[in-house]
Design a protein around this motif. Structure first.
Motif, PDB file in Angstrom:
ATOM      1  N   LEU A 162       0.788  -1.178  -0.077  1.00  0.00           N
ATOM      2  CA  LEU A 162      -0.213   0.036   0.125  1.00  0.00           C
ATOM      3  C   LEU A 162       0.931   1.203  -0.119  1.00  0.00           C
ATOM      4  CD1 LEU A 162      -2.858   1.413   0.134  1.00  0.00           C
ATOM      5  CD2 LEU A 162      -2.677   0.871   2.629  1.00  0.00           C
ATOM      6  N   GLU A 163       1.299   1.599  -1.295  1.00  0.00           N
ATOM      7  CA  GLU A 163       2.505   2.488  -1.374  1.00  0.00           C
ATOM      8  C   GLU A 163       1.859   3.986  -1.589  1.00  0.00           C
ATOM      9  OE1 GLU A 163       2.871  -0.079  -3.466  1.00  0.00           O
ATOM     10  OE2 GLU A 163       3.845  -1.230  -1.883  1.00  0.00           O
ATOM     11  N   HIS A 164       0.342   4.061  -1.856  1.00  0.00           N
ATOM     12  CA  HIS A 164      -0.182   5.355  -2.238  1.00  0.00           C
ATOM     13  C   HIS A 164      -1.779   5.061  -1.698  1.00  0.00           C
ATOM     14  CE1 HIS A 164      -1.785   3.846  -6.053  1.00  0.00           C
ATOM     15  NE2 HIS A 164      -0.664   3.165  -6.098  1.00  0.00           N
ATOM     16  N   PHE A 165      -2.208   6.343  -1.568  1.00  0.00           N
ATOM     17  CA  PHE A 165      -3.775   6.290  -1.403  1.00  0.00           C
ATOM     18  C   PHE A 165      -4.156   7.870  -1.386  1.00  0.00           C
ATOM     19  CE2 PHE A 165      -2.813   6.029   3.409  1.00  0.00           C
ATOM     20  CZ  PHE A 165      -3.589   7.281   3.741  1.00  0.00           C
ATOM     21  N   ASP A 166      -5.332   7.975  -1.817  1.00  0.00           N
ATOM     22  CA  ASP A 166      -6.170   9.147  -1.752  1.00  0.00           C
ATOM     23  C   ASP A 166      -7.403   9.127  -0.824  1.00  0.00           C
ATOM     24  OD1 ASP A 166      -4.351  10.752  -3.208  1.00  0.00           O
ATOM     25  OD2 ASP A 166      -5.342   9.782  -4.972  1.00  0.00           O
ATOM     26  N   PHE A 167      -7.777  10.316  -0.163  1.00  0.00           N
ATOM     27  CA  PHE A 167      -9.052  10.146   0.699  1.00  0.00           C
ATOM     28  C   PHE A 167     -10.131  10.155  -0.167  1.00  0.00           C
ATOM     29  CE2 PHE A 167      -6.186  11.830   4.251  1.00  0.00           C
ATOM     30  CZ  PHE A 167      -6.039  10.699   5.016  1.00  0.00           C
ATOM     31  N   PRO A 168     -11.471   9.916   0.198  1.00  0.00           N
ATOM     32  CA  PRO A 168     -12.670  10.004  -0.609  1.00  0.00           C
ATOM     33  C   PRO A 168     -12.737  11.583  -1.128  1.00  0.00           C
ATOM     34  CG  PRO A 168     -13.040   8.776   1.202  1.00  0.00           C
ATOM     35  CD  PRO A 168     -11.708   9.235   1.519  1.00  0.00           C
ATOM     36  N   LYS A 169     -13.317  11.897  -2.128  1.00  0.00           N
ATOM     37  CA  LYS A 169     -13.542  12.934  -2.783  1.00  0.00           C
ATOM     38  C   LYS A 169     -14.219  14.156  -1.750  1.00  0.00           C
ATOM     39  CE  LYS A 169     -15.049  15.855  -6.629  1.00  0.00           C
ATOM     40  NZ  LYS A 169     -15.815  15.885  -7.928  1.00  0.00           N
ATOM     41  N   GLY A 170     -13.666  15.192  -1.238  1.00  0.00           N
ATOM     42  CA  GLY A 170     -14.332  16.190  -0.444  1.00  0.00           C
ATOM     43  C   GLY A 170     -13.799  16.051   0.852  1.00  0.00           C
ATOM     44  N   TYR A 171     -13.077  14.823   1.137  1.00  0.00           N
ATOM     45  CA  TYR A 171     -12.598  14.857   2.649  1.00  0.00           C
ATOM     46  C   TYR A 171     -10.998  14.943   2.761  1.00  0.00           C
ATOM     47  CZ  TYR A 171     -17.369  13.070   3.773  1.00  0.00           C
ATOM     48  OH  TYR A 171     -18.560  13.123   3.997  1.00  0.00           O
ATOM     49  N   GLY A 172     -10.491  15.210   3.899  1.00  0.00           N
ATOM     50  CA  GLY A 172      -8.984  15.196   3.971  1.00  0.00           C
ATOM     51  C   GLY A 172      -8.929  15.530   5.600  1.00  0.00           C
ATOM     52  N   VAL A 173      -7.460  15.694   5.863  1.00  0.00           N
ATOM     53  CA  VAL A 173      -6.919  15.963   7.202  1.00  0.00           C
ATOM     54  C   VAL A 173      -6.742  17.326   7.219  1.00  0.00           C
ATOM     55  CG1 VAL A 173      -5.226  15.573   9.250  1.00  0.00           C
ATOM     56  CG2 VAL A 173      -6.346  13.791   7.752  1.00  0.00           C
ATOM     57  N   PRO A 174      -7.304  18.359   7.968  1.00  0.00           N
ATOM     58  CA  PRO A 174      -6.805  19.726   7.960  1.00  0.00           C
ATOM     59  C   PRO A 174      -5.852  20.017   8.789  1.00  0.00           C
ATOM     60  CG  PRO A 174      -8.936  19.382   9.543  1.00  0.00           C
ATOM     61  CD  PRO A 174      -8.485  18.216   8.897  1.00  0.00           C
ATOM     62  N   ILE A 175      -4.720  20.805   8.498  1.00  0.00           N
ATOM     63  CA  ILE A 175      -3.693  21.221   9.373  1.00  0.00           C
ATOM     64  C   ILE A 175      -3.283  22.579   8.925  1.00  0.00           C
ATOM     65  CG2 ILE A 175      -1.945  20.278   7.339  1.00  0.00           C
ATOM     66  CD1 ILE A 175      -0.317  19.229  10.214  1.00  0.00           C
ATOM     67  N   VAL A 176      -2.664  23.363  10.007  1.00  0.00           N
ATOM     68  CA  VAL A 176      -2.026  24.740   9.681  1.00  0.00           C
ATOM     69  C   VAL A 176      -0.764  24.499   8.857  1.00  0.00           C
ATOM     70  CG1 VAL A 176      -1.243  26.686  10.735  1.00  0.00           C
ATOM     71  CG2 VAL A 176      -3.117  25.694  11.789  1.00  0.00           C
ATOM     72  N   GLY A 177      -0.675  25.102   7.979  1.00  0.00           N
ATOM     73  CA  GLY A 177       0.691  25.100   7.059  1.00  0.00           C
ATOM     74  C   GLY A 177       2.106  25.090   7.800  1.00  0.00           C
ATOM     75  N   THR A 178       1.941  25.848   9.080  1.00  0.00           N
ATOM     76  CA  THR A 178       3.173  25.815   9.802  1.00  0.00           C
ATOM     77  C   THR A 178       3.581  24.770  10.508  1.00  0.00           C
ATOM     78  OG1 THR A 178       2.361  27.647  11.233  1.00  0.00           O
ATOM     79  CG2 THR A 178       3.800  28.456   9.210  1.00  0.00           C
ATOM     80  N   ASP A 179       2.497  23.890  10.722  1.00  0.00           N
ATOM     81  CA  ASP A 179       2.188  22.954  11.838  1.00  0.00           C
ATOM     82  C   ASP A 179       3.475  21.772  11.376  1.00  0.00           C
ATOM     83  OD1 ASP A 179       0.684  23.963  13.447  1.00  0.00           O
ATOM     84  OD2 ASP A 179      -1.074  22.342  13.282  1.00  0.00           O
ATOM     85  N   PHE A 180       4.003  21.320  12.448  1.00  0.00           N
ATOM     86  CA  PHE A 180       5.285  20.198  12.074  1.00  0.00           C
ATOM     87  C   PHE A 180       4.555  18.911  11.818  1.00  0.00           C
ATOM     88  CE2 PHE A 180       7.971  23.319  13.528  1.00  0.00           C
ATOM     89  CZ  PHE A 180       9.075  23.386  12.970  1.00  0.00           C
ATOM     90  N   LEU A 181       4.936  18.077  10.826  1.00  0.00           N
ATOM     91  CA  LEU A 181       4.800  16.720  10.541  1.00  0.00           C
ATOM     92  C   LEU A 181       6.088  16.121  10.670  1.00  0.00           C
ATOM     93  CD1 LEU A 181       2.234  16.827   7.596  1.00  0.00           C
ATOM     94  CD2 LEU A 181       1.654  16.356   9.911  1.00  0.00           C
ATOM     95  N   PHE A 182       6.010  14.743  11.334  1.00  0.00           N
ATOM     96  CA  PHE A 182       7.346  13.893  11.667  1.00  0.00           C
ATOM     97  C   PHE A 182       7.356  12.909  10.460  1.00  0.00           C
ATOM     98  CE2 PHE A 182      10.121  11.123  13.981  1.00  0.00           C
ATOM     99  CZ  PHE A 182      11.240  11.676  13.597  1.00  0.00           C
ATOM    100  N   VAL A 183       8.031  12.652   9.588  1.00  0.00           N
ATOM    101  CA  VAL A 183       7.978  11.676   8.454  1.00  0.00           C
ATOM    102  C   VAL A 183       9.231  10.704   8.580  1.00  0.00           C
ATOM    103  CG1 VAL A 183       8.102  11.350   6.104  1.00  0.00           C
ATOM    104  CG2 VAL A 183       6.907  13.128   6.795  1.00  0.00           C
TER     105      VAL A 183
END
Length: 380
Positions: free
Chosen positions: A154-175
């Motif tokens: 499972l190397e890729h996926f997209d959420f259903p149309k019209g849905y997503g995870v909201p986040i402030v642009g400057t918030d940190f994500l740890f990858v």
């Protein structure tokens, strides 16, 4: 006072002795810890590229990992890996994460490689920062702060149309991204992982998703955890190890989320009701499973109604060890889960190899977040 030649002799002797001692210790480490040490030394000495390469635009955050060297068999969670913090942009505007992708490429030619070299790519949030922003402090620390994970199959996926995870642009994500190699013992290959996170500007129509992680936990004998054979009719397991992915339930029983599967077909099941933490009801729109090779399906089961909620089928390669595809659950309409119901994860496996294998079974579940939606609407 020691003369200079003697000092050199002592230093040389000390260096040789410490090197021998280090070599002995190294040989006793697990494959996972050997990979950590090798990767750290290669990156620190500059023998391979240790930098993340970033390419960011308004719709997709792209980055290439440092160079990883594949020099032997690395099973799930054993291979070289690297981590970094990212920000999707440098503004306080709200953006909507809509999908993820990871692929393996040749470090020299940039040629796309098989998914055999992808173990997983994790994306974690800072839940304190995230929930403080929306005045949802009561959620902090209630769930492991992993937004999602891509993995082998499972190397890729997209959420259903019209849905997503909201986040402030400057918030940190740890990858974090980690390599894999189940099939080639005689190999020396330099690879990179190319990671991308899709996102879009908020247009006042998207609906927010909240991520929850559920996973199979199987009981084991805490006094003799590796004792075999087990009763085939029991749900007990042999853990891979007792340090990581080990839990304790309210009754004091030890549970493992990373266990050994014998040859042949087996079914494993585990309650996830407490992990779901559903107070009244919740509408599920997406699920991304995480499993290891030889898994054949993973399902959510409603024990109260005695029916399967949904099943994600898993396709294994036939000519090698590995996962060709892991199906997701995706629905714009969504399905309702209820707080008074009991739920389980059920996994089927078929170990067609000649040796025992390791297994995990989990799902990243994405629910419509009504409470957050109301806060977003008020803020705008």
């Amino acid at each position: 006072m020691l003369k200079r030649p003697k000092i050199y002799k002592y230093l040389t002797f000390s260096f040789i002795l410490s090197s021998l001692f280090g070599a002995v210790i190294y040989t006793q480490l697990t494959n996972r810890h050997k990979a950590i040490i090798k990767t750290l030394l290669l990156h620190k000495t500059g023998l391979v590229d240790s930098d993340w390469h970033i390419d960011n635009n308004q719709k997709e955050y792209k980055m290439a990992s440092p160079t990883f060297i594949i020099d032997g068999i690395y099973k799930s969670m054993e291979g070289p890996k690297a981590s970094r913090y990212i920000q999707l942009n440098q503004s306080d505007s709200l953006v909507w994460i809509t999908g993820f992708n990871v692929k393996a490429v040749d470090a020299k030619t940039n040629e796309t490689l098989t998914n055999d070299y992808i173990c997983h790519m994790n994306v974690d949030i800072n839940d304190t920062q995230y929930y403080n922003h929306w005045k949802l402090e009561d959620r902090i620390g209630k769930q492991y702060p992993r937004m999602t994970s891509l993995s082998h199959g499972l190397e890729h996926f997209d959420f259903p149309k019209g849905y997503g995870v909201p986040i402030v642009g400057t918030d940190f994500l740890f990858v974090t991204t980690q390599t894999l190699n189940h099939n080639q013992p005689n190999i020396f290959k330099k690879i990179k992982h190319e990671v991308s996170i899709k996102y879009e500007a908020y247009n006042k129509t998207q609906k927010p998703l909240m991520s929850k992680t559920v996973y199979i936990q199987l009981p084991f004998d805490k006094y003799d955890p590796f004792k075999e054979p087990l009763d085939p009719s029991s749900n007990q397991c042999i853990p891979v190890e007792t340090k990581n992915h080990t839990y304790c339930d309210k009754a004091g029983n030890m549970l493992s989320g990373h266990w050994v599967i014998p040859q042949g077909k087996r079914t494993f099941r585990s309650s996830i009701t407490e992990q779901l933490q559903i107070k009244d009801s919740a509408r599920l729109h997406f699920s991304a499973p995480h499993v290891h090779p030889f898994a054949t399906s993973i399902s959510m089961f409603d024990k109260t109604e005695n029916k399967t909620v949904f099943t994600c089928n898993i396709t294994n390669y036939k000519n090698k060890i590995g996962l060709e595809n892991i199906a997701t659950f995706s629905s714009e309409k969504g399905i309702w889960l209820h707080g008074k119901h009991e739920y389980e994860l059920i996994m089927t496996c078929n170990n067609t190899s000649k040796v025992d294998q390791d297994m995990m079974g989990s799902m990243f579940l994405f629910f419509y977040d009504k409470e957050l939606d109301e806060k977003i609407q008020k803020k705008i």
